[in-house]
Design a protein around this motif. Structure first.
Motif, PDB file in Angstrom:
ATOM      1  N   MET A  47      24.815  29.286 -29.727  1.00  0.00           N
ATOM      2  CA  MET A  47      23.480  29.273 -29.230  1.00  0.00           C
ATOM      3  C   MET A  47      22.153  28.843 -30.379  1.00  0.00           C
ATOM      4  O   MET A  47      22.554  29.373 -30.980  1.00  0.00           O
ATOM      5  CB  MET A  47      22.958  30.639 -28.645  1.00  0.00           C
ATOM      6  CG  MET A  47      21.605  30.842 -27.677  1.00  0.00           C
ATOM      7  SD  MET A  47      21.684  32.540 -27.212  1.00  0.00           S
ATOM      8  CE  MET A  47      23.003  32.729 -25.972  1.00  0.00           C
ATOM      9  N   LEU A  48      21.506  28.185 -29.839  1.00  0.00           N
ATOM     10  CA  LEU A  48      20.352  27.716 -30.590  1.00  0.00           C
ATOM     11  C   LEU A  48      19.306  28.980 -31.127  1.00  0.00           C
ATOM     12  O   LEU A  48      19.045  29.619 -29.946  1.00  0.00           O
ATOM     13  CB  LEU A  48      19.350  26.558 -30.052  1.00  0.00           C
ATOM     14  CG  LEU A  48      18.480  26.100 -30.744  1.00  0.00           C
ATOM     15  CD1 LEU A  48      19.198  25.040 -32.151  1.00  0.00           C
ATOM     16  CD2 LEU A  48      17.579  25.014 -30.206  1.00  0.00           C
ATOM     17  N   GLY A  49      19.109  29.022 -32.234  1.00  0.00           N
ATOM     18  CA  GLY A  49      18.362  30.072 -32.535  1.00  0.00           C
ATOM     19  C   GLY A  49      17.195  29.604 -33.633  1.00  0.00           C
ATOM     20  O   GLY A  49      17.486  28.672 -34.268  1.00  0.00           O
ATOM     21  N   ILE A  50      15.985  30.387 -33.866  1.00  0.00           N
ATOM     22  CA  ILE A  50      15.219  29.862 -34.519  1.00  0.00           C
ATOM     23  C   ILE A  50      14.791  31.004 -35.745  1.00  0.00           C
ATOM     24  O   ILE A  50      14.766  32.352 -35.289  1.00  0.00           O
ATOM     25  CB  ILE A  50      13.831  29.376 -34.073  1.00  0.00           C
ATOM     26  CG1 ILE A  50      12.791  29.008 -34.999  1.00  0.00           C
ATOM     27  CG2 ILE A  50      12.984  30.648 -33.116  1.00  0.00           C
ATOM     28  CD1 ILE A  50      11.574  28.422 -34.541  1.00  0.00           C
ATOM     29  N   GLY A  51      14.723  30.824 -36.929  1.00  0.00           N
ATOM     30  CA  GLY A  51      14.674  31.901 -37.956  1.00  0.00           C
ATOM     31  C   GLY A  51      13.182  31.713 -38.647  1.00  0.00           C
ATOM     32  O   GLY A  51      12.840  30.628 -38.842  1.00  0.00           O
ATOM     33  N   VAL A  52      12.484  32.892 -38.772  1.00  0.00           N
ATOM     34  CA  VAL A  52      11.320  32.791 -39.288  1.00  0.00           C
ATOM     35  C   VAL A  52      11.046  34.067 -40.179  1.00  0.00           C
ATOM     36  O   VAL A  52      11.919  35.040 -40.053  1.00  0.00           O
ATOM     37  CB  VAL A  52       9.916  33.096 -38.258  1.00  0.00           C
ATOM     38  CG1 VAL A  52      10.175  31.847 -37.305  1.00  0.00           C
ATOM     39  CG2 VAL A  52      10.099  34.147 -37.176  1.00  0.00           C
ATOM     40  N   GLU A  53      10.215  34.023 -41.337  1.00  0.00           N
ATOM     41  CA  GLU A  53       9.939  35.154 -42.121  1.00  0.00           C
ATOM     42  C   GLU A  53       9.319  36.390 -41.105  1.00  0.00           C
ATOM     43  O   GLU A  53       8.764  35.964 -40.298  1.00  0.00           O
ATOM     44  CB  GLU A  53       8.752  35.064 -43.171  1.00  0.00           C
ATOM     45  CG  GLU A  53       9.359  33.919 -44.193  1.00  0.00           C
ATOM     46  CD  GLU A  53       8.236  33.548 -45.270  1.00  0.00           C
ATOM     47  OE1 GLU A  53       7.766  34.221 -45.944  1.00  0.00           O
ATOM     48  OE2 GLU A  53       7.670  32.249 -44.939  1.00  0.00           O
ATOM     49  N   LYS A  54       9.865  37.641 -41.752  1.00  0.00           N
ATOM     50  CA  LYS A  54       9.455  38.806 -40.647  1.00  0.00           C
ATOM     51  C   LYS A  54       8.147  38.775 -40.622  1.00  0.00           C
ATOM     52  O   LYS A  54       7.600  39.284 -39.504  1.00  0.00           O
ATOM     53  CB  LYS A  54      10.068  40.058 -41.585  1.00  0.00           C
ATOM     54  CG  LYS A  54      11.524  40.251 -41.233  1.00  0.00           C
ATOM     55  CD  LYS A  54      11.817  41.640 -41.873  1.00  0.00           C
ATOM     56  CE  LYS A  54      13.312  41.873 -41.340  1.00  0.00           C
ATOM     57  NZ  LYS A  54      13.956  43.020 -41.926  1.00  0.00           N
ATOM     58  N   LYS A  55       7.142  38.595 -41.557  1.00  0.00           N
ATOM     59  CA  LYS A  55       5.645  38.638 -41.445  1.00  0.00           C
ATOM     60  C   LYS A  55       5.169  37.858 -40.066  1.00  0.00           C
ATOM     61  O   LYS A  55       4.212  38.022 -39.665  1.00  0.00           O
ATOM     62  CB  LYS A  55       4.895  38.348 -42.641  1.00  0.00           C
ATOM     63  CG  LYS A  55       5.123  37.095 -43.245  1.00  0.00           C
ATOM     64  CD  LYS A  55       4.187  36.836 -44.329  1.00  0.00           C
ATOM     65  CE  LYS A  55       4.387  35.222 -44.685  1.00  0.00           C
ATOM     66  NZ  LYS A  55       3.618  34.892 -45.910  1.00  0.00           N
ATOM     67  N   ASN A  56       5.952  36.666 -39.790  1.00  0.00           N
ATOM     68  CA  ASN A  56       5.422  35.748 -38.746  1.00  0.00           C
ATOM     69  C   ASN A  56       6.210  36.063 -37.588  1.00  0.00           C
ATOM     70  O   ASN A  56       6.032  35.158 -36.305  1.00  0.00           O
ATOM     71  CB  ASN A  56       5.783  34.329 -39.258  1.00  0.00           C
ATOM     72  CG  ASN A  56       4.924  33.928 -40.503  1.00  0.00           C
ATOM     73  OD1 ASN A  56       3.623  34.325 -40.323  1.00  0.00           O
ATOM     74  ND2 ASN A  56       5.265  33.222 -41.226  1.00  0.00           N
ATOM     75  N   ALA A  57       7.159  37.189 -37.526  1.00  0.00           N
ATOM     76  CA  ALA A  57       8.011  37.420 -36.285  1.00  0.00           C
ATOM     77  C   ALA A  57       7.063  37.373 -34.905  1.00  0.00           C
ATOM     78  O   ALA A  57       7.510  36.722 -34.049  1.00  0.00           O
ATOM     79  CB  ALA A  57       8.737  38.348 -36.359  1.00  0.00           C
ATOM     80  N   GLU A  58       6.169  38.273 -34.948  1.00  0.00           N
ATOM     81  CA  GLU A  58       5.443  38.620 -33.785  1.00  0.00           C
ATOM     82  C   GLU A  58       4.681  37.250 -33.081  1.00  0.00           C
ATOM     83  O   GLU A  58       4.647  37.072 -32.045  1.00  0.00           O
ATOM     84  CB  GLU A  58       4.272  39.718 -33.966  1.00  0.00           C
ATOM     85  CG  GLU A  58       4.999  41.119 -34.123  1.00  0.00           C
ATOM     86  CD  GLU A  58       5.669  41.513 -32.773  1.00  0.00           C
ATOM     87  OE1 GLU A  58       5.253  41.227 -31.902  1.00  0.00           O
ATOM     88  OE2 GLU A  58       6.788  42.360 -32.990  1.00  0.00           O
ATOM     89  N   ARG A  59       4.051  36.662 -34.190  1.00  0.00           N
ATOM     90  CA  ARG A  59       3.288  35.304 -33.806  1.00  0.00           C
ATOM     91  C   ARG A  59       4.256  34.242 -33.364  1.00  0.00           C
ATOM     92  O   ARG A  59       3.931  33.576 -32.246  1.00  0.00           O
ATOM     93  CB  ARG A  59       2.800  34.848 -35.118  1.00  0.00           C
ATOM     94  CG  ARG A  59       1.210  34.371 -35.144  1.00  0.00           C
ATOM     95  CD  ARG A  59       0.765  34.192 -36.505  1.00  0.00           C
ATOM     96  NE  ARG A  59       0.137  32.881 -36.421  1.00  0.00           N
ATOM     97  CZ  ARG A  59       0.043  32.311 -37.497  1.00  0.00           C
ATOM     98  NH1 ARG A  59       0.082  32.501 -38.480  1.00  0.00           N
ATOM     99  NH2 ARG A  59      -0.816  30.902 -37.138  1.00  0.00           N
ATOM    100  N   ALA A  60       5.495  34.111 -33.969  1.00  0.00           N
ATOM    101  CA  ALA A  60       6.764  33.158 -33.365  1.00  0.00           C
ATOM    102  C   ALA A  60       7.034  33.353 -32.056  1.00  0.00           C
ATOM    103  O   ALA A  60       6.983  32.604 -31.155  1.00  0.00           O
ATOM    104  CB  ALA A  60       7.751  33.373 -34.472  1.00  0.00           C
ATOM    105  N   LYS A  61       7.204  34.869 -31.775  1.00  0.00           N
ATOM    106  CA  LYS A  61       7.576  35.216 -30.695  1.00  0.00           C
ATOM    107  C   LYS A  61       6.532  35.031 -29.315  1.00  0.00           C
ATOM    108  O   LYS A  61       7.054  34.378 -28.240  1.00  0.00           O
ATOM    109  CB  LYS A  61       7.887  36.858 -30.408  1.00  0.00           C
ATOM    110  CG  LYS A  61       8.744  37.266 -29.387  1.00  0.00           C
ATOM    111  CD  LYS A  61       9.029  38.667 -29.590  1.00  0.00           C
ATOM    112  CE  LYS A  61       9.563  39.536 -28.337  1.00  0.00           C
ATOM    113  NZ  LYS A  61       9.671  40.930 -28.591  1.00  0.00           N
ATOM    114  N   ALA A  62       5.260  35.184 -29.764  1.00  0.00           N
ATOM    115  CA  ALA A  62       4.303  34.866 -28.817  1.00  0.00           C
ATOM    116  C   ALA A  62       4.124  33.413 -28.525  1.00  0.00           C
ATOM    117  O   ALA A  62       4.070  33.096 -27.216  1.00  0.00           O
ATOM    118  CB  ALA A  62       2.907  35.433 -29.346  1.00  0.00           C
ATOM    119  N   ILE A  63       4.262  32.441 -29.739  1.00  0.00           N
ATOM    120  CA  ILE A  63       4.072  31.099 -29.238  1.00  0.00           C
ATOM    121  C   ILE A  63       5.494  30.594 -28.474  1.00  0.00           C
ATOM    122  O   ILE A  63       5.356  29.777 -27.882  1.00  0.00           O
ATOM    123  CB  ILE A  63       4.074  30.331 -30.745  1.00  0.00           C
ATOM    124  CG1 ILE A  63       3.012  30.764 -31.360  1.00  0.00           C
ATOM    125  CG2 ILE A  63       3.979  28.983 -30.658  1.00  0.00           C
ATOM    126  CD1 ILE A  63       2.617  30.283 -32.846  1.00  0.00           C
TER     127      ILE A  63
END
Ligand SMILES: C[S@@+](CC[C@H](N)C(=O)[O-])C[C@H]1O[C@@H](n2cnc3c(N)ncnc32)[C@H](O)[C@@H]1O
Length: 323
Positions: A1-17
């Motif tokens: 399954m396709l996944g996107i990885g981001v730094e922890k500090k950006n996780a909430e922002r990434a999820k919202a976008i």
């Protein structure tokens, strides 16, 4: 399954976008390692911070949500480690609370909404249902932390995407006023991400006490002023004014226009009729500009959230100019 990885500090922002762009896959949970959080996605989109795509196996979500629906309680908010349930009169709220505690290890307390948000300070009426007996928690949003006591101050996690939308408009060097600042989410997220002068005005002493702690915890320079926005706004000259008081922002438009520099952008929130939510705020804005001998240009408008069966929450951005 396709996944996107981001730094922890950006996780909430990434999820919202990801959620806003319809890319976040529901039914699967996120994964994390020491540095990064990975979300399951249905498509590739570009994020405004470092990220990478790879194939991953994601855990299927537990069936807490389905069991809750069986209890007639599909709607709840999570603030920090507190879940706030809405009773739609169809199920057993105690049972729902125990399902929530069992299926979501991060939830430690379950509260029940016992009414709407009331009074000048827009405080949610709640009572304790299960778990640890408290109403205070620390919520993480967009790389910031917010202490909030839900029985004493306003906070809504549902506005996180709107806060990021406003943040994206803010430029370094601006003076930003946030009347109705609550425990500080708009002010602190802006101060954390831009080199701005940020002034947060709030009347509720309990919200102000939490906001001061939140300013310190997030190591930002926000000027916190306790008092009535109508008295305080005209003391400043602003490039941007954020007015998140949808029930009553019209009563503060004259004071906001006094604080507006030529070219100031105002983010105005209102509650309007479903299907026609902009008529009311647009009239309020135009009338106030006429009274104050200003020109306004509507820069954008959008429906934010449903408020009730007949009402929805609207956001209107406008620019103020001298006549
Ligand atoms: C809808 S809440 C928004 C809080 C915050 N901006 C947020 O998004 O979490 C509105 C806030 O305005 C505050 N408020 C109400 N009347 C006020 C006034 N006259 N002057 C300053 N703040 C006021 C309330 O106490 C409340 O915290």
């Amino acid at each position: 399954m396709l996944g996107i990885g981001v730094e922890k500090k950006n996780a909430e922002r990434a999820k919202a976008i990801l959620r806003e762009n319809g890319a976040l896959l529901s039914g699967y949970g996120a994964k994390s390692d020491e540095k990064r959080v990975y979300f399951p996605v249905s498509k590739r989109i570009e994020l405004p911070f470092p990220h990478s795509y790879s194939q991953k196996i994601f855990p299927k979500k537990q069936h807490g949500a389905r069991s809750l629906r069986e209890q007639g309680l599909s709607s709840f908010d999570i603030v920090g480690d507190i879940a706030v349930l809405e009773d739609r009169g169809k199920g057993d709220v105690k049972k729902a609370a125990s399902i929530l505690l069992k299926t979501n290890p991060r939830i430690k307390t379950v509260l029940l909404k016992t009414g709407g948000r009331t009074g000048e300070f827009r405080i949610q009426q709640v009572k304790w249902l299960a778990g640890k007996k408290r109403t205070k928690t620390v919520h993480k949003e967009s790389g910031c932390v917010f202490e909030v006591d839900l029985a004493r101050a306003y906070f809504s996690p549902r506005l996180s995407t709107e806060r990021l939308r406003v943040l994206a408009k803010v430029k370094d060097g601006e003076t930003v006023l946030v009347p109705f600042a609550g425990v500080g989410p708009y002010a602190i997220i802006i101060a954390k991400n831009r080199k701005c002068r940020v002034v947060a005005i709030e009347k509720n002493k309990d919200a102000v006490a939490s906001m001061r702690k939140n300013v310190a915890a997030n190591r930002v320079a926000v000027e916190v002023v306790q008092g009535d926005a109508n008295a305080i706004l005209p003391r400043y000259k602003a490039d941007r004014i954020i007015m998140p008081l949808p029930h009553g922002a019209f009563d503060f438009l004259d004071a906001a226009l006094k604080a507006a520099k030529d070219g100031c952008v105002v983010h105005y929130y209102s509650i309007g009729e479903r299907g026609n939510p902009f008529e009311k705020p647009l009239k309020e804005i135009r009338d106030a500009c006429l009274r104050n001998r200003k020109k306004c240009r509507i820069a954008g408008k959008r429906v934010l959230l449903s408020y009730s069966a007949g009402l929805e929450r609207a956001a209107v951005d406008f620019t103020v100019r001298r006549l």
